[in-house]
Design an enzyme around this catalytic site. Sequence first.
Site, short mmCIF file in Angstrom:
data_model
loop_
_atom_site.label_atom_id
_atom_site.label_comp_id
_atom_site.label_asym_id
_atom_site.label_seq_id
_atom_site.Cartn_x
_atom_site.Cartn_y
_atom_site.Cartn_z
N GLY A 13 0.82 -1.21 0.00
CA GLY A 13 0.00 0.00 0.00
C GLY A 13 0.86 1.26 0.00
N GLN A 14 0.19 2.40 0.04
CA GLN A 14 0.92 3.69 0.01
C GLN A 14 1.86 3.84 1.21
OE1 GLN A 14 -1.33 7.21 -1.66
NE2 GLN A 14 -2.97 6.23 -0.51
N ALA A 63 -5.21 -2.31 5.18
CA ALA A 63 -6.59 -1.91 5.46
C ALA A 63 -7.43 -2.05 4.20
CB ALA A 63 -6.66 -0.47 5.95
N TYR A 128 -16.74 2.22 6.22
CA TYR A 128 -15.28 2.26 6.35
C TYR A 128 -14.89 2.85 7.71
CZ TYR A 128 -10.53 4.15 5.75
OH TYR A 128 -9.21 4.49 5.94
N LYS A 132 -13.08 0.94 10.84
CA LYS A 132 -11.78 1.40 11.35
C LYS A 132 -11.88 1.74 12.84
CE LYS A 132 -8.40 2.23 9.43
NZ LYS A 132 -7.18 1.39 9.21
N TRP A 153 -6.26 11.98 4.35
CA TRP A 153 -5.99 12.51 2.99
C TRP A 153 -4.61 12.08 2.48
CZ3 TRP A 153 -8.31 17.90 1.56
CH2 TRP A 153 -9.63 17.98 2.00
#
Length: 303
Positions: A13-14, A63, A128, A132, A153
């Site tokens: 992921g990022q 996630a 979502y 979380k 963001w």
Amino acid sequence: MSKRRILITGGTGQVGTELLRCHWPEDIELVAPARQELDLCDCDRIKSYIAAGSFSAVINSGAYTAVDRAESDILTAWKVNAMAPVAIAAATKDSGVPIIHISTDYVFSGAKNSPYLEEDPVAPLGVYGASKEAGEQAVRTGNPRHVILRTAWVYSEHGSNFVKTMLRLAKTVPGIKVVGDQIGSPTSAVDIAKTVQKITLSLINHDAAPTGTYHFTNAGEASWFDFASEIFRLRGSLRDTSPVLEEIRTFEYPTAAKRPANSTLSHEKIEADYGVNPRHWKDALSDVMASLRASEVLREDER
Ligand SMILES: NC(=O)c1ccc[n+]([C@@H]2O[C@H](COP(=O)([O-])OP(=O)(O)OC[C@H]3O[C@@H](n4cnc5c(N)ncnc54)[C@H](OP(=O)(O)O)[C@@H]3O)[C@@H](O)[C@H]2O)c1
């Protein structure tokens, strides 16, 4: 030298990608299994993988992040975002292995008109955010040696995110409508990763390192429209023309999941406890745009 092993979920992921790119001390070994090796929907597998792994810390950056899809794919969102943290906490609690768990501004409703503090009441607007929030509770109640890091963001040069969407749209449409009445702090995955690394090393090196819930984003505030404007201002040095941006209101861009109107998060606690002073979002964005410029994304754009 025997290595200290750190498990990173979501390594593709990022945030996970940037964690793997950080410069770590030589005695640290990062273990980042792909989904095929460690499916976060499989709690038994999570527990056995951690039990067998002799880890010094677990960073949960994996996630289910498809906010709109989560509204219809509820079960998967809850398995990954809520049940996987239950399993991670259960597998680490007895050995005192710390968890660094990444969470989100979407646990809040966005109705507050100043930056959210860690102890502000949560009130997620969609599946979502709710999943979380449940994941946070699982970590908080399941293993006292935790840091829950809420961010917002997120973008990076990898993966799907607002920056890359804007650059892609600019190639195909003459005008782009962007929401101007949601406020947040655009946050580089590079900066999140550096903060997670700092916290992780503190937790594994010092028994008394602070634990609990923290907020981290880049500094400053923006609307999505401001964010898009800055992306195209920075890109402007490469092109004479930019797409025409039109500022619209949230109701003009309907989505399956509602988004918080205010996503800004206070940094006071992380500054006080961990000495983290986030840089301004425009400085972080400038670096990521430079990385994109060096890669295919913006070079293709120049053709
Ligand atoms: N993106 C945002 O704007 C944002 C904002 C606030 C907070 N956050 C939080 O920040 C953290 C990192 O987000 P991100 O943007 O880096 O996420 P991302 O780019 O969407 O990456 C999600 C990662 O989770 C993995 N994953 C998802 N389902 C899985 C499963 N069933 N088994 C194993 N791995 C699975 C993905 O693997 P694959 O590559 O195999 O799909 C990927 O590596 C998350 O906790 C997220 O909730 C994100």
